[in-house]
Design a protein around this motif. Structure first.
Motif, PDB file in Angstrom:
ATOM      1  N   ILE A   1       0.866  -1.195   0.000  1.00  0.00           N
ATOM      2  CA  ILE A   1       0.000   0.000   0.000  1.00  0.00           C
ATOM      3  C   ILE A   1       0.900   1.242   0.000  1.00  0.00           C
ATOM      4  O   ILE A   1       1.884   1.315   0.747  1.00  0.00           O
ATOM      5  CB  ILE A   1      -0.904   0.003   1.264  1.00  0.00           C
ATOM      6  N   GLU A   2       0.548   2.234  -0.865  1.00  0.00           N
ATOM      7  CA  GLU A   2       1.407   3.423  -0.960  1.00  0.00           C
ATOM      8  C   GLU A   2       0.973   4.521   0.002  1.00  0.00           C
ATOM      9  O   GLU A   2       1.807   5.208   0.584  1.00  0.00           O
ATOM     10  CB  GLU A   2       1.375   3.966  -2.395  1.00  0.00           C
ATOM     11  N   ARG A   3      -0.351   4.717   0.109  1.00  0.00           N
ATOM     12  CA  ARG A   3      -0.834   5.788   0.998  1.00  0.00           C
ATOM     13  C   ARG A   3      -1.835   5.222   1.998  1.00  0.00           C
ATOM     14  O   ARG A   3      -2.709   4.439   1.638  1.00  0.00           O
ATOM     15  CB  ARG A   3      -1.514   6.905   0.188  1.00  0.00           C
ATOM     16  N   PHE A   4      -1.677   5.658   3.242  1.00  0.00           N
ATOM     17  CA  PHE A   4      -2.525   5.139   4.322  1.00  0.00           C
ATOM     18  C   PHE A   4      -2.998   6.322   5.169  1.00  0.00           C
ATOM     19  O   PHE A   4      -2.175   7.112   5.648  1.00  0.00           O
ATOM     20  CB  PHE A   4      -1.683   4.149   5.143  1.00  0.00           C
ATOM     21  N   VAL A   5      -4.308   6.466   5.298  1.00  0.00           N
ATOM     22  CA  VAL A   5      -4.881   7.502   6.175  1.00  0.00           C
ATOM     23  C   VAL A   5      -5.640   6.784   7.290  1.00  0.00           C
ATOM     24  O   VAL A   5      -6.484   5.919   7.026  1.00  0.00           O
ATOM     25  CB  VAL A   5      -5.828   8.454   5.401  1.00  0.00           C
ATOM     26  N   HIS A   6      -5.319   7.143   8.522  1.00  0.00           N
ATOM     27  CA  HIS A   6      -5.896   6.447   9.684  1.00  0.00           C
ATOM     28  C   HIS A   6      -6.646   7.444  10.570  1.00  0.00           C
ATOM     29  O   HIS A   6      -6.119   8.511  10.898  1.00  0.00           O
ATOM     30  CB  HIS A   6      -4.753   5.803  10.473  1.00  0.00           C
ATOM     31  N   PHE A   7      -7.874   7.079  10.971  1.00  0.00           N
ATOM     32  CA  PHE A   7      -8.658   7.951  11.852  1.00  0.00           C
ATOM     33  C   PHE A   7      -8.386   7.640  13.318  1.00  0.00           C
ATOM     34  O   PHE A   7      -8.592   6.520  13.774  1.00  0.00           O
ATOM     35  CB  PHE A   7     -10.160   7.804  11.584  1.00  0.00           C
ATOM     36  N   SER A   8      -7.939   8.657  14.034  1.00  0.00           N
ATOM     37  CA  SER A   8      -7.821   8.569  15.483  1.00  0.00           C
ATOM     38  C   SER A   8      -8.876   9.522  16.054  1.00  0.00           C
ATOM     39  O   SER A   8      -9.975   9.624  15.502  1.00  0.00           O
ATOM     40  CB  SER A   8      -6.397   8.952  15.892  1.00  0.00           C
ATOM     41  N   ALA A   9      -8.577  10.244  17.107  1.00  0.00           N
ATOM     42  CA  ALA A   9      -9.555  11.188  17.673  1.00  0.00           C
ATOM     43  C   ALA A   9      -8.820  12.232  18.504  1.00  0.00           C
ATOM     44  O   ALA A   9      -7.813  11.899  19.158  1.00  0.00           O
ATOM     45  CB  ALA A   9     -10.561  10.452  18.555  1.00  0.00           C
ATOM     46  N   ILE A  10      -9.337  13.458  18.501  1.00  0.00           N
ATOM     47  CA  ILE A  10      -8.787  14.479  19.401  1.00  0.00           C
ATOM     48  C   ILE A  10      -8.925  13.944  20.820  1.00  0.00           C
ATOM     49  O   ILE A  10      -9.941  13.343  21.163  1.00  0.00           O
ATOM     50  CB  ILE A  10      -9.534  15.821  19.237  1.00  0.00           C
ATOM     51  N   GLY A  11      -7.890  14.132  21.606  1.00  0.00           N
ATOM     52  CA  GLY A  11      -7.930  13.636  22.987  1.00  0.00           C
ATOM     53  C   GLY A  11      -7.165  12.332  23.147  1.00  0.00           C
ATOM     54  O   GLY A  11      -6.985  11.858  24.267  1.00  0.00           O
ATOM     55  N   ALA A  12      -6.710  11.742  22.012  1.00  0.00           N
ATOM     56  CA  ALA A  12      -5.917  10.507  22.105  1.00  0.00           C
ATOM     57  C   ALA A  12      -4.719  10.787  23.009  1.00  0.00           C
ATOM     58  O   ALA A  12      -3.969  11.733  22.769  1.00  0.00           O
ATOM     59  CB  ALA A  12      -5.443  10.091  20.712  1.00  0.00           C
ATOM     60  N   ASP A  13      -4.585   9.990  24.058  1.00  0.00           N
ATOM     61  CA  ASP A  13      -3.552  10.296  25.050  1.00  0.00           C
ATOM     62  C   ASP A  13      -3.268   9.035  25.872  1.00  0.00           C
ATOM     63  O   ASP A  13      -4.181   8.473  26.481  1.00  0.00           O
ATOM     64  CB  ASP A  13      -4.076  11.422  25.962  1.00  0.00           C
ATOM     65  N   SER A  14      -2.015   8.640  25.883  1.00  0.00           N
ATOM     66  CA  SER A  14      -1.655   7.400  26.587  1.00  0.00           C
ATOM     67  C   SER A  14      -1.871   7.512  28.095  1.00  0.00           C
ATOM     68  O   SER A  14      -1.956   6.508  28.782  1.00  0.00           O
ATOM     69  CB  SER A  14      -0.199   7.035  26.296  1.00  0.00           C
ATOM     70  N   ARG A  15      -1.966   8.773  28.634  1.00  0.00           N
ATOM     71  CA  ARG A  15      -2.146   8.929  30.097  1.00  0.00           C
ATOM     72  C   ARG A  15      -3.596   9.231  30.467  1.00  0.00           C
ATOM     73  O   ARG A  15      -3.906   9.541  31.614  1.00  0.00           O
ATOM     74  CB  ARG A  15      -1.252  10.070  30.613  1.00  0.00           C
ATOM     75  N   SER A  16      -4.491   9.188  29.482  1.00  0.00           N
ATOM     76  CA  SER A  16      -5.891   9.535  29.768  1.00  0.00           C
ATOM     77  C   SER A  16      -6.540   8.512  30.713  1.00  0.00           C
ATOM     78  O   SER A  16      -6.160   7.341  30.734  1.00  0.00           O
ATOM     79  CB  SER A  16      -6.671   9.582  28.455  1.00  0.00           C
ATOM     80  N   SER A  17      -7.534   8.985  31.460  1.00  0.00           N
ATOM     81  CA  SER A  17      -8.296   8.059  32.307  1.00  0.00           C
ATOM     82  C   SER A  17      -9.361   7.326  31.487  1.00  0.00           C
ATOM     83  O   SER A  17     -10.037   6.433  31.986  1.00  0.00           O
ATOM     84  CB  SER A  17      -8.962   8.818  33.461  1.00  0.00           C
ATOM     85  N   SER A  18      -9.510   7.717  30.214  1.00  0.00           N
ATOM     86  CA  SER A  18     -10.485   7.052  29.342  1.00  0.00           C
ATOM     87  C   SER A  18      -9.788   5.982  28.490  1.00  0.00           C
ATOM     88  O   SER A  18      -8.783   6.261  27.826  1.00  0.00           O
ATOM     89  CB  SER A  18     -11.141   8.103  28.432  1.00  0.00           C
ATOM     90  N   ALA A  19     -10.365   4.782  28.481  1.00  0.00           N
ATOM     91  CA  ALA A  19      -9.777   3.697  27.675  1.00  0.00           C
ATOM     92  C   ALA A  19      -9.888   4.020  26.185  1.00  0.00           C
ATOM     93  O   ALA A  19      -9.018   3.650  25.396  1.00  0.00           O
ATOM     94  CB  ALA A  19     -10.488   2.381  27.981  1.00  0.00           C
ATOM     95  N   TYR A  20     -10.967   4.732  25.802  1.00  0.00           N
ATOM     96  CA  TYR A  20     -11.123   5.147  24.401  1.00  0.00           C
ATOM     97  C   TYR A  20      -9.902   5.969  23.984  1.00  0.00           C
ATOM     98  O   TYR A  20      -9.259   5.695  22.969  1.00  0.00           O
ATOM     99  CB  TYR A  20     -12.407   5.970  24.266  1.00  0.00           C
ATOM    100  N   ALA A  21      -9.575   6.980  24.790  1.00  0.00           N
ATOM    101  CA  ALA A  21      -8.473   7.888  24.445  1.00  0.00           C
ATOM    102  C   ALA A  21      -7.116   7.184  24.510  1.00  0.00           C
ATOM    103  O   ALA A  21      -6.245   7.424  23.675  1.00  0.00           O
ATOM    104  CB  ALA A  21      -8.499   9.097  25.378  1.00  0.00           C
ATOM    105  N   ARG A  22      -6.948   6.297  25.507  1.00  0.00           N
ATOM    106  CA  ARG A  22      -5.662   5.587  25.637  1.00  0.00           C
ATOM    107  C   ARG A  22      -5.435   4.656  24.444  1.00  0.00           C
ATOM    108  O   ARG A  22      -4.337   4.588  23.897  1.00  0.00           O
ATOM    109  CB  ARG A  22      -5.635   4.746  26.918  1.00  0.00           C
ATOM    110  N   THR A  23      -6.505   3.938  24.036  1.00  0.00           N
ATOM    111  CA  THR A  23      -6.317   2.983  22.930  1.00  0.00           C
ATOM    112  C   THR A  23      -6.154   3.720  21.598  1.00  0.00           C
ATOM    113  O   THR A  23      -5.459   3.233  20.710  1.00  0.00           O
ATOM    114  CB  THR A  23      -7.488   1.979  22.840  1.00  0.00           C
ATOM    115  N   LYS A  24      -6.774   4.898  21.472  1.00  0.00           N
ATOM    116  CA  LYS A  24      -6.565   5.691  20.253  1.00  0.00           C
ATOM    117  C   LYS A  24      -5.091   6.105  20.176  1.00  0.00           C
ATOM    118  O   LYS A  24      -4.480   6.068  19.106  1.00  0.00           O
ATOM    119  CB  LYS A  24      -7.473   6.926  20.236  1.00  0.00           C
ATOM    120  N   ALA A  25      -4.515   6.499  21.326  1.00  0.00           N
ATOM    121  CA  ALA A  25      -3.100   6.909  21.344  1.00  0.00           C
ATOM    122  C   ALA A  25      -2.202   5.711  21.031  1.00  0.00           C
ATOM    123  O   ALA A  25      -1.257   5.815  20.231  1.00  0.00           O
ATOM    124  CB  ALA A  25      -2.737   7.485  22.716  1.00  0.00           C
ATOM    125  N   ALA A  26      -2.500   4.558  21.633  1.00  0.00           N
ATOM    126  CA  ALA A  26      -1.685   3.365  21.384  1.00  0.00           C
ATOM    127  C   ALA A  26      -1.785   2.959  19.911  1.00  0.00           C
ATOM    128  O   ALA A  26      -0.795   2.540  19.297  1.00  0.00           O
ATOM    129  CB  ALA A  26      -2.143   2.224  22.289  1.00  0.00           C
TER     130      ALA A  26
END
Ligand SMILES: NC(=O)c1ccc[n+]([C@@H]2O[C@H](COP(=O)([O-])OP(=O)(O)OC[C@H]3O[C@@H](n4cnc5c(N)ncnc54)[C@H](OP(=O)(O)O)[C@@H]3O)[C@@H](O)[C@H]2O)c1
Length: 285
Positions: free
Chosen positions: A110-135
């Protein structure tokens, strides 16, 4: 811009369907992956006969993912969840799944790859949504360094064809501009609202009055825990954690403007799509 073959995982979703529509308009042949291809058939009329092919491809399916990617030159990953349910865990859909997808994408050429994450993605967040988006961001970067990552803010509205359209336009701009490879963009509108301001705006548009009651986070978390016994809870404890952080574009981030896209303020668009709920509005009868 040349047309080609594109795989869109999560192409049947709120944002993905507009990505598919735009890719189809530029002439791409599109393989759309999601768990329920039957329900994604509504996408087919967006292209010519055979141009858009919905397929049953779950992000956790190691056997099918390579075949899904084979022969494509572009990949867009729009798969994501707001709540965990059964085997649909945040870790699978936001982290380990995208990590595997990125590795297979590299192996498939694959030559080009666009991936959707989310604002707030953060490995130290108390939200699992935000932590897994960061990971997930880190994992896709490790496996596919030229990936372009898009972090939308809240994209709201019921199939409004407007707010989700901006995310789709951002995808197309990234695919057109090779300088976006390896970059991360945060996608937000031109104006920041508090939650209460959004509700005020909504009520004024539909010409209704309601009183607000401030709910402290502790109480909201307790309510969310109670609601989690419902099949589709309107609020989860993880979402309460997410709400503790402002969902706004960070200072210094690359934005829609960096991609040459000028977003419009919500007030300009809301009257049209909230009309169906407006007291005395066109559709009230
Ligand atoms: N909308 C927002 O406000 C917002 C804000 C920030 C970030 N984002 C991110 O932007 C992306 C698109 O969001 P969206 O609002 O379009 O989400 P959406 O409407 O929920 O669509 C999600 C898509 O992912 C697919 N999907 C879910 N689980 C999957 C799995 N295990 N394997 C394969 N496909 C799967 C769904 O189809 P099936 O159910 O048929 O599998 C659907 O096509 C997501 O990554 C989301 O986290 C959205």
């Amino acid at each position: 811009m040349r047309s080609g073959r594109t795989a869109v995982l999560g192409g049947s979703g709120f944002i993905g369907r507009y990505v598919v529509k735009r890719l189809a308009a530029r002439g791409d042949v599109i393989a759309v992956g999601c768990r329920n291809a039957e329900q994604a058939k509504f996408l087919k009329p967006l292209g010519d006969v055979g141009q858009i092919v919905p397929l049953n491809i779950a992000i956790g399916n190691e056997e099918l993912l390579p075949a899904f990617l084979a022969g494509n030159d572009t990949l867009v990953n729009c798969a994501g969840i707001l709540q965990e349910k059964g085997s649909q865990t945040f870790d699978l859909v936001h982290h380990s799944g995208p990590a595997r997808l990125a590795r297979f994408a590299r192996e498939a050429g694959i030559e080009r790859f666009v991936h959707f994450s989310a604002i707030g993605a953060d490995s130290r967040s108390s939200s699992a949504y935000a932590r897994t988006k960061a990971a997930g961001e880190q994992a896709v970067r490790d496996a596919f360094p030229t990936v372009t990552i898009l972090r939308p803010s809240v994209v709201f509205g019921s199939e409004d064809q407007f707010f989700n359209r901006f995310a789709a336009i951002a995808v197309m701009k990234c695919l057109e501009d090779s300088a976006s490879a390896g970059r991360l963009y945060e996608l937000g509108g031109p104006k920041i609202y508090t939650f209460r301001e959004l509700l005020d705006l909504l009520l004024s548009e539909i010409r209704r009055k309601r009183r607000f009651l401030d709910v402290p986070f502790g109480l909201a978390a307790a309510q969310a825990r109670l609601m989690s016994i419902l099949p589709n809870p309107p609020l989860t404890p993880d979402q309460v954690e997410l709400l503790k952080r402002d969902n706004v574009v960070s200072s210094g981030a690359m934005t829609l403007a960096s991609l040459g896209i000028a977003p419009t303020v919500a007030e300009v668009i809301l009257p049209a799509y909230l009309d169906r709920f407006r007291r005395g509005g066109w559709y009230e009868r």
